[in-house]
Each structure stands twice: as structure tokens, then as C-alpha cells.
Design a protein around this motif. Sequence first.
Motif, PDB file in Angstrom:
ATOM      1  N   ALA A  59      63.274  17.357 -18.225  1.00 14.48           N
ATOM      2  CA  ALA A  59      63.315  16.462 -19.385  1.00 14.48           C
ATOM      3  C   ALA A  59      63.910  15.119 -18.977  1.00 14.48           C
ATOM      4  O   ALA A  59      64.219  14.877 -17.808  1.00 14.48           O
ATOM      5  CB  ALA A  59      64.125  17.107 -20.505  1.00 14.48           C
ATOM      6  N   GLY A  60      64.087  14.233 -19.948  1.00 12.09           N
ATOM      7  CA  GLY A  60      64.742  12.976 -19.673  1.00 12.09           C
ATOM      8  C   GLY A  60      66.143  13.201 -19.128  1.00 12.09           C
ATOM      9  O   GLY A  60      66.820  14.169 -19.493  1.00 12.09           O
ATOM     10  N   TYR A  61      66.587  12.311 -18.256  1.00 12.98           N
ATOM     11  CA  TYR A  61      67.866  12.511 -17.583  1.00 12.98           C
ATOM     12  C   TYR A  61      69.031  12.610 -18.563  1.00 12.98           C
ATOM     13  O   TYR A  61      70.003  13.321 -18.299  1.00 12.98           O
ATOM     14  CB  TYR A  61      68.130  11.371 -16.602  1.00 12.98           C
ATOM     15  CG  TYR A  61      67.343  11.459 -15.312  1.00 12.98           C
ATOM     16  CD1 TYR A  61      66.309  12.392 -15.142  1.00 12.98           C
ATOM     17  CD2 TYR A  61      67.634  10.615 -14.257  1.00 12.98           C
ATOM     18  CE1 TYR A  61      65.598  12.457 -13.965  1.00 12.98           C
ATOM     19  CE2 TYR A  61      66.928  10.674 -13.065  1.00 12.98           C
ATOM     20  CZ  TYR A  61      65.911  11.596 -12.923  1.00 12.98           C
ATOM     21  OH  TYR A  61      65.208  11.661 -11.757  1.00 12.98           O
ATOM     22  N   VAL A  62      68.967  11.896 -19.692  1.00 15.30           N
ATOM     23  CA  VAL A  62      70.052  11.947 -20.656  1.00 15.30           C
ATOM     24  C   VAL A  62      70.205  13.347 -21.223  1.00 15.30           C
ATOM     25  O   VAL A  62      71.289  13.746 -21.646  1.00 15.30           O
ATOM     26  CB  VAL A  62      69.828  10.914 -21.784  1.00 15.30           C
ATOM     27  CG1 VAL A  62      68.631  11.272 -22.635  1.00 15.30           C
ATOM     28  CG2 VAL A  62      71.074  10.741 -22.637  1.00 15.30           C
ATOM     29  N   TYR A  63      69.114  14.125 -21.201  1.00 11.53           N
ATOM     30  CA  TYR A  63      69.147  15.487 -21.730  1.00 11.53           C
ATOM     31  C   TYR A  63      69.390  16.533 -20.632  1.00 11.53           C
ATOM     32  O   TYR A  63      70.303  17.337 -20.717  1.00 11.53           O
ATOM     33  CB  TYR A  63      67.836  15.806 -22.446  1.00 11.53           C
ATOM     34  CG  TYR A  63      67.560  14.920 -23.627  1.00 11.53           C
ATOM     35  CD1 TYR A  63      68.301  15.034 -24.799  1.00 11.53           C
ATOM     36  CD2 TYR A  63      66.544  13.962 -23.582  1.00 11.53           C
ATOM     37  CE1 TYR A  63      68.053  14.223 -25.892  1.00 11.53           C
ATOM     38  CE2 TYR A  63      66.293  13.145 -24.671  1.00 11.53           C
ATOM     39  CZ  TYR A  63      67.043  13.274 -25.825  1.00 11.53           C
ATOM     40  OH  TYR A  63      66.795  12.473 -26.899  1.00 11.53           O
ATOM     41  N   SER A  64      68.536  16.530 -19.603  1.00 10.61           N
ATOM     42  CA  SER A  64      68.591  17.609 -18.607  1.00 10.61           C
ATOM     43  C   SER A  64      69.078  17.163 -17.244  1.00 10.61           C
ATOM     44  O   SER A  64      69.206  17.988 -16.339  1.00 10.61           O
ATOM     45  CB  SER A  64      67.204  18.251 -18.444  1.00 10.61           C
ATOM     46  OG  SER A  64      66.292  17.369 -17.802  1.00 10.61           O
ATOM     47  N   GLY A  65      69.368  15.890 -17.073  1.00  9.44           N
ATOM     48  CA  GLY A  65      69.788  15.405 -15.766  1.00  9.44           C
ATOM     49  C   GLY A  65      70.978  16.136 -15.175  1.00  9.44           C
ATOM     50  O   GLY A  65      70.956  16.510 -13.993  1.00  9.44           O
ATOM     51  N   PRO A  66      72.049  16.394 -15.942  1.00 10.52           N
ATOM     52  CA  PRO A  66      73.190  17.114 -15.358  1.00 10.52           C
ATOM     53  C   PRO A  66      72.838  18.522 -14.889  1.00 10.52           C
ATOM     54  O   PRO A  66      73.364  18.984 -13.867  1.00 10.52           O
ATOM     55  CB  PRO A  66      74.201  17.141 -16.512  1.00 10.52           C
ATOM     56  CG  PRO A  66      73.874  15.934 -17.331  1.00 10.52           C
ATOM     57  CD  PRO A  66      72.370  15.841 -17.279  1.00 10.52           C
ATOM     58  N   THR A  67      71.930  19.201 -15.605  1.00  9.94           N
ATOM     59  CA  THR A  67      71.518  20.537 -15.171  1.00  9.94           C
ATOM     60  C   THR A  67      70.638  20.440 -13.927  1.00  9.94           C
ATOM     61  O   THR A  67      70.793  21.232 -12.984  1.00  9.94           O
ATOM     62  CB  THR A  67      70.762  21.266 -16.298  1.00  9.94           C
ATOM     63  OG1 THR A  67      71.586  21.295 -17.466  1.00  9.94           O
ATOM     64  CG2 THR A  67      70.405  22.693 -15.890  1.00  9.94           C
ATOM     65  N   ALA A  68      69.725  19.475 -13.906  1.00  7.27           N
ATOM     66  CA  ALA A  68      68.891  19.277 -12.720  1.00  7.27           C
ATOM     67  C   ALA A  68      69.751  18.980 -11.496  1.00  7.27           C
ATOM     68  O   ALA A  68      69.476  19.471 -10.390  1.00  7.27           O
ATOM     69  CB  ALA A  68      67.893  18.148 -12.959  1.00  7.27           C
ATOM     70  N   ALA A  69      70.790  18.201 -11.678  1.00  6.38           N
ATOM     71  CA  ALA A  69      71.657  17.841 -10.549  1.00  6.38           C
ATOM     72  C   ALA A  69      72.343  19.059  -9.957  1.00  6.38           C
ATOM     73  O   ALA A  69      72.615  19.097  -8.747  1.00  6.38           O
ATOM     74  CB  ALA A  69      72.697  16.818 -11.003  1.00  6.38           C
ATOM     75  N   ALA A 252      71.908  24.837 -20.043  1.00 12.65           N
ATOM     76  CA  ALA A 252      72.334  23.996 -21.162  1.00 12.65           C
ATOM     77  C   ALA A 252      71.160  23.836 -22.119  1.00 12.65           C
ATOM     78  O   ALA A 252      70.046  24.303 -21.845  1.00 12.65           O
ATOM     79  CB  ALA A 252      72.811  22.628 -20.662  1.00 12.65           C
ATOM     80  N   THR A 253      71.424  23.170 -23.219  1.00 14.32           N
ATOM     81  CA  THR A 253      70.352  22.718 -24.105  1.00 14.32           C
ATOM     82  C   THR A 253      70.528  21.224 -24.336  1.00 14.32           C
ATOM     83  O   THR A 253      71.571  20.646 -24.006  1.00 14.32           O
ATOM     84  CB  THR A 253      70.369  23.443 -25.462  1.00 14.32           C
ATOM     85  OG1 THR A 253      71.458  22.918 -26.249  1.00 14.32           O
ATOM     86  CG2 THR A 253      70.483  24.948 -25.312  1.00 14.32           C
ATOM     87  N   SER A 254      69.518  20.631 -24.950  1.00 13.33           N
ATOM     88  CA  SER A 254      69.594  19.202 -25.242  1.00 13.33           C
ATOM     89  C   SER A 254      70.747  18.883 -26.183  1.00 13.33           C
ATOM     90  O   SER A 254      71.277  17.761 -26.173  1.00 13.33           O
ATOM     91  CB  SER A 254      68.268  18.717 -25.828  1.00 13.33           C
ATOM     92  OG  SER A 254      67.870  19.517 -26.930  1.00 13.33           O
TER      93      SER A 254
END
Length: 278
Positions: A59-69, A252-254
Amino acid sequence: MSQPPYQSQQVRPPAVAGLFYPAEPSRLRADVEAMLQAARPAGDTEPAGAPAALIVPHAGYVYSGPTAALAWAQAEALRGTVRRVVMLGPTHRVGVRALALPGCRAMDTPLGPVTVEVPPQVEALAAGGLVVTRPDVHAAEHSLEVQLPFLTTVLPEASLVPLAVGRVTPERAAEALRPFLGREDTLVVISSDLSHYLPQAEARRVDDATIGRILALRAGISHEEACGATGVNALLLAAGERGLRPRLLGAATSADTAGTPDRVVGYVAVGFYDPPGS
């Protein structure tokens, strides 16, 4: 293939820069590096080792970026070793009954281009129609693109095998993973979010069940449970055959980041590792 040769001289431009992640290079680099820094394990945390595969949200980094990282930070252990990333992500806009290559020599990002590679193992899958070249499938697709700023930051020397997953069975999609999974020079990345637009409490219940199945290597996850279910299921099949061990890195979730709790999207980061002593 529909467009031989497999790679033209074109470069696919970013489609969602400025929408899903910053388009300005210095801001994007700062954001990616900050998320990776926050995701790196603490000094007293037992290291998981170098992953053979990752499941990463898109998703957009503001939403899923921390989980992607959390997933991409694990790949830092592969720098200098991995020279190729085989990435599967779902198609959201253009349908195809195959795994689709973009037909370009590179995919551009605000941080610079990522070289596209079509290895002989992937070329061989074209003969049976499993892999096709479809620039239109990739033109506006975000599921692979949003991973590229992380990829070029974490593994700057790696090439990319970008496969957009259309309507194929997980068993067929696994054919594209088996030649690469567990190779020292290759990382497999599956791009997928989890449930969509459920209330927060229900999303957590559904996502926890899905995560439990991933950690048990039980394929059969539906597209309502994960938008990239075909790629996820393909990885679970191939990882089970190789004896890889999944490890939950975070979920996480959004609503945990920037969204409202009434309609959320779920995210998970999972690493797959060789068993100890292998």
C-alpha cells in the motif's frame, strides 16, 4: 512471448510516485532510510539470519511502509551476496491469464532505475505460456513498483525479475519460484496486502487467521484474505517443499498508521529462512 525479445530498450517510468510514495528523491530516500532504521532489530534481538524469501505489503508508504520496512530490513543481510530479486505481485488494473513481464530493460524510480533481468529459467516458462510480455499490465500497476525504492536502497546491485501475477493457479505460479528459491544469489519477494475494508476488529481476526496459515505453510488462502493470494500460496507450496521456516516480522492495519478503524487494510511482513544447520 507476445513481444520478443523479452527486454526492449525502454525504461518503465514510475506510475505511482507522488501518490503511494514521495516523488521527490531526497524526501523519498529520507523516508525509506528512516523506516528501515526503525525496522532494524534491536541489539539484544536474536538475528533471524538471511532470508530466502519475503512477503511484503504494497500500500502507500504512509499506511504500510513501516510494515514493509520490517521485511526489507531483513534483506540487508543479503547485500553483496544477492544479485537478483524475483518478485511476484498481483495485477490490480489489467487482467492477464499468465505471469506478465514488463518488456523493458529497467524500471525507473525517483532513486534511479532498477535493471530488469529475464533469466533462462523464466524464458523457459514462456514456451508453455505461463510467462508473457505485457507492458500494459505493468504500466499503472503499483504492487511491484512500491517495492522498488526499498529494493534499490537495500540491494542496490541486484537486478529484478518482475512478474505481475494474473489468473493462474498457485501451482503454476510456484513453477516460477522453484528454480530460484533457496539460491544464495537470489531473493524471492511476494508483494501482498491482507484483508480489505473490514472494520478494525474483524480485520484483525481475519488477518490473524491468515497469518497463522502462512506460518504453518498451509496454502489455500483466498483473494479476500490476501490480494496477492496466488503469489503467497505459490510461495507456501515451494517453501514447504524446500523446508524453509517462516517467521512473522510484523503485522498492522491501515488504522495503526494513518487510516480510520471503520474500513482498514491489513498488512504483514514474513521472512522465510533455511532451518538451522542447513
